[in-house]
Design a protein around this motif. Sequence first.
Motif, PDB file in Angstrom:
ATOM      1  N   ARG A 155       0.833  -1.203   0.000  1.00  0.00           N
ATOM      2  CA  ARG A 155       0.000   0.000   0.000  1.00  0.00           C
ATOM      3  C   ARG A 155       0.868   1.255   0.000  1.00  0.00           C
ATOM      4  O   ARG A 155       0.560   2.229  -0.705  1.00  0.00           O
ATOM      5  N   TYR A 156       1.961   1.221   0.760  1.00  0.00           N
ATOM      6  CA  TYR A 156       2.867   2.375   0.800  1.00  0.00           C
ATOM      7  C   TYR A 156       3.449   2.633  -0.589  1.00  0.00           C
ATOM      8  O   TYR A 156       3.496   3.782  -1.052  1.00  0.00           O
ATOM      9  N   ARG A 157       3.890   1.579  -1.272  1.00  0.00           N
ATOM     10  CA  ARG A 157       4.462   1.769  -2.616  1.00  0.00           C
ATOM     11  C   ARG A 157       3.416   2.266  -3.597  1.00  0.00           C
ATOM     12  O   ARG A 157       3.713   3.061  -4.496  1.00  0.00           O
ATOM     13  N   GLN A 158       2.179   1.797  -3.447  1.00  0.00           N
ATOM     14  CA  GLN A 158       1.122   2.284  -4.328  1.00  0.00           C
ATOM     15  C   GLN A 158       0.914   3.781  -4.162  1.00  0.00           C
ATOM     16  O   GLN A 158       0.687   4.504  -5.145  1.00  0.00           O
ATOM     17  N   PHE A 202       4.662   5.489  -5.173  1.00  0.00           N
ATOM     18  CA  PHE A 202       5.322   5.149  -6.437  1.00  0.00           C
ATOM     19  C   PHE A 202       4.316   5.182  -7.575  1.00  0.00           C
ATOM     20  O   PHE A 202       4.356   6.062  -8.427  1.00  0.00           O
ATOM     21  N   TRP A 203       3.381   4.237  -7.549  1.00  0.00           N
ATOM     22  CA  TRP A 203       2.463   4.113  -8.675  1.00  0.00           C
ATOM     23  C   TRP A 203       1.631   5.372  -8.875  1.00  0.00           C
ATOM     24  O   TRP A 203       1.343   5.753 -10.014  1.00  0.00           O
ATOM     25  N   ALA A 204       1.262   6.024  -7.781  1.00  0.00           N
ATOM     26  CA  ALA A 204       0.411   7.209  -7.902  1.00  0.00           C
ATOM     27  C   ALA A 204       1.110   8.352  -8.617  1.00  0.00           C
ATOM     28  O   ALA A 204       0.448   9.271  -9.116  1.00  0.00           O
ATOM     29  N   LYS A 205       2.432   8.309  -8.680  1.00  0.00           N
ATOM     30  CA  LYS A 205       3.185   9.405  -9.291  1.00  0.00           C
ATOM     31  C   LYS A 205       3.624   9.097 -10.725  1.00  0.00           C
ATOM     32  O   LYS A 205       4.318   9.901 -11.340  1.00  0.00           O
ATOM     33  N   LEU A 206       3.240   7.941 -11.245  1.00  0.00           N
ATOM     34  CA  LEU A 206       3.579   7.611 -12.619  1.00  0.00           C
ATOM     35  C   LEU A 206       2.499   8.148 -13.555  1.00  0.00           C
ATOM     36  O   LEU A 206       1.304   7.936 -13.331  1.00  0.00           O
ATOM     37  N   PHE A 252      12.074 -13.848 -10.752  1.00  0.00           N
ATOM     38  CA  PHE A 252      10.973 -12.906 -10.549  1.00  0.00           C
ATOM     39  C   PHE A 252      10.104 -13.407  -9.406  1.00  0.00           C
ATOM     40  O   PHE A 252       9.768 -14.585  -9.324  1.00  0.00           O
ATOM     41  N   ASN A 253       9.703 -12.493  -8.520  1.00  0.00           N
ATOM     42  CA  ASN A 253       9.105 -12.943  -7.276  1.00  0.00           C
ATOM     43  C   ASN A 253       8.336 -11.819  -6.611  1.00  0.00           C
ATOM     44  O   ASN A 253       8.434 -10.658  -7.011  1.00  0.00           O
ATOM     45  N   GLU A 254       7.587 -12.175  -5.590  1.00  0.00           N
ATOM     46  CA  GLU A 254       7.114 -11.195  -4.624  1.00  0.00           C
ATOM     47  C   GLU A 254       8.311 -11.008  -3.706  1.00  0.00           C
ATOM     48  O   GLU A 254       8.435 -11.643  -2.662  1.00  0.00           O
ATOM     49  N   TRP A 255       9.240 -10.163  -4.167  1.00  0.00           N
ATOM     50  CA  TRP A 255      10.603 -10.144  -3.646  1.00  0.00           C
ATOM     51  C   TRP A 255      10.688  -9.706  -2.186  1.00  0.00           C
ATOM     52  O   TRP A 255      11.529 -10.203  -1.432  1.00  0.00           O
ATOM     53  N   ILE A 256       9.842  -8.792  -1.777  1.00  0.00           N
ATOM     54  CA  ILE A 256       9.910  -8.314  -0.399  1.00  0.00           C
ATOM     55  C   ILE A 256       9.506  -9.440   0.555  1.00  0.00           C
ATOM     56  O   ILE A 256      10.174  -9.668   1.573  1.00  0.00           O
ATOM     57  N   HIS A 263      10.019  -0.465   0.973  1.00  0.00           N
ATOM     58  CA  HIS A 263       9.171   0.718   0.836  1.00  0.00           C
ATOM     59  C   HIS A 263       9.463   1.485  -0.453  1.00  0.00           C
ATOM     60  O   HIS A 263       8.952   2.606  -0.628  1.00  0.00           O
ATOM     61  N   THR A 264      10.262   0.896  -1.311  1.00  0.00           N
ATOM     62  CA  THR A 264      10.611   1.592  -2.552  1.00  0.00           C
ATOM     63  C   THR A 264      10.353   0.749  -3.800  1.00  0.00           C
ATOM     64  O   THR A 264       9.555   1.122  -4.648  1.00  0.00           O
ATOM     65  N   PHE A 265      10.966  -0.428  -3.897  1.00  0.00           N
ATOM     66  CA  PHE A 265      10.908  -1.183  -5.153  1.00  0.00           C
ATOM     67  C   PHE A 265      10.754  -2.679  -4.908  1.00  0.00           C
ATOM     68  O   PHE A 265      11.718  -3.365  -4.566  1.00  0.00           O
TER      69      PHE A 265
END
Length: 767
Positions: free
Chosen positions: A444-447, A450-454, A656-660, A687-689
């Motif tokens: 949710r934090y990344r959304q 990050f995503w909201a600013k693309l 490729f993964n749900e890396w976090i 919290h970034t990528f």
Amino acid sequence: MHRRYLPIFVSSIVFICSSLRAEPLPETKPLAREGDLAAQMVEGIDKYLMRELAASVEKRKPYWKPDFSSVEAYKKSVQPNRERLKQILGVIDERVPFTGFELVGTTEQPALVAETDTYKVFAVRWPVLPGVDGEGLLLEPKGKVVAQVIVLPDAGDTPEDMLNMDPKRGLRPKPFPGLLAVSGCRVLMPVVIDPEDTWSGNPRLGRMTNQPHREFIYRMAYEMGRQLIGYEVQKVLAAVEGFCREKDHPAVGIIGVGEGGLIALCSASLDERIQATIVHAYFGPRESVWEEPIYRNVFGLLREFGDAELARLILPRTLIVQASHLGGKKITGPPAPRAGRGGAAPGHYEPPVIDRVRPEIERATLRIDGTELVCPMLTDTWIPGEKSSLQPFLTALSKEAVCKEKYTQSPMDRRKNFDPAPRQKRQFDQLVAFTQQLMRDSERYRQQHFWAKLDTSSLENYQKSCEPFRKQLWEEVLGKLPAPTLPMNPQTRPLYDEPKWRGYEATLDLYPDVFAYGILLLPKDLKAGEKRPVVVCQHGLEGRPTDVCNPKERTKFYNSFGAQLADKGYIVYAPQNPYIGHDKFRVLQRKANPLGLSLFSFIVRQHERTLDWLATLPNVDPQRMAFYGLSYGGKTAMRVPALLPRYCLSICSGDFNEWIRKNVSLDYPSSYMFSPEYEMPEFNLGHTFNYAEMAALIAPRPFMVERGHGDGVGIDEWIAYEYAKVRRLYSKLKIPERTELEFFAGGHEIHGQGTFRFLAKHLKWEK
């Protein structure tokens, strides 16, 4: 041919072939390096990092803009440094309101655990973060409180140990917290997370480790932009809040021993309400922090801070450093590996003696107002709590405070058969739960950030909106090296001569001792002026370019996919990445992190230089240079093309993964929390990528994921979930045909079916 001429003929052929083998590629020098070039690469990076660590003291100066014109001007001028220290220590979460020191007790174990004629001892806890409390002992004088002191024991010691309340654990020569209480101080002794490994793992999954509790929390917290050090500092600062609630409260001081000394030093650096500090058996030079236990690893620390710089954030408040001529408590490493438990990172520490501490103290010395000399006090003692240190410490807190001459009798613990383990486990479990919740909230934090600013309104706008994030990934997460300082100096020599292609080893220089190395495969049917696509084929952990290019057999995992692609007419380059040599390369990560760098800092620059060179080759189309990597090479496929747009497409295989979750979760058997790959956590990546965000930086270029159903690095559901975000993004950009996910019946390997079609389609190459 006559038999007597045959030896001469064969010798001539051998001579001619040898001459051919010695010929480098045009416009390159002969490659003369011998031996294991991969090992030499790791050694070269190590030399670079050792030079940078040694130079870090001098290189910190530009980060500091001190104003020595007055005390107030000085405090204001170093506030930006203090704020940056908070970030790298992870002291960034808002603390919950302080509601008081709560008494901890039951009908069988009273909260009033001991009492003397001059003070009482209470078991207490206090709120810190959501779901996280501090816990320990509070010594309350029966008379007037002249000062308030937080005493932090070394890791592995309990507050009871500091008071000699448990003779079974051994008596201390001078239990100074009691002396402070007798002298009129309110004393709080928090519990510090210990270095045992009792709970480090998940018994439900049968996955236990020998990681010290401190390392176990560090690993998950580091990925989430937090530190165990920061968590324990938060507990101290919450207690300071409690001490300072009243308007005319007694002054606050702090004393720390060993690991507690580290926490005390950082706490006083961040909170100016702490008026006096004693650091025992910790303070000293930090350029070898990479040798210390991994839970002291702080990303970017040495770029701006050593212990002297932390001291400068405390001054002109009182700071007393106690070196120990006996060396203090030594850390000899994690608990020994044993059946069912392993994977801990190496690390040891021996507190420096006074001769090694003194230069760091001298670096901390300040001159304010032109004449006033402000410097820490340095003493040489074998135990904390000597009067020579305690009296100036108390004087800095209150003119009324007088250190008593004699130590009092230790208080008698009223609790029957008190066991500190449940309390330690509560503290451990709370920090684990808090960090696991950070992981669950991170998407949710990344959304939101990050995503909201693309900007997906057009491809042009999208690529512009990606640039700040690309900068953030390179500079703040992976760490950006300066541009190469040496000429490229390409050197090559022949290695393979196959029916359809020739292979050449190649090296390229970057910095003194640092070079890039790989194998170039050139088809034999290249025509003058013809431009062909290049596929850079990347090996995985402990791999080599020969694993990718071997023309004689289908290599395990890789299926010689570079050789296969060369057979199809592609120009192929197989780089050597430096994740080889077992612990040798992991130590590179330990040395790089305090400098704000990582292993990928070097990998990115090596690939950048490789692309520079490939673009100069006469038959290479610089607009069609693609990347395809397996496993650790798949990690590279996510990070390097995200930063280097000259890679026109990227294929991530077996990674490729749900890396976090892969790095932080305790509910997945193959989580890196249980593995010996201690270099995996990347500071604040959570919290970034995640991988979807890295793929977003590859877009709008073609991107593909190759996944075997039986590949143990992840599970299909996680891969599909994370990839769905990528697919949605490409659809928003109206380019869904540029991304694919292929599942296949297989394991951790190159499948080479859908991916080969993907390459042919987007590189426009049909042989």
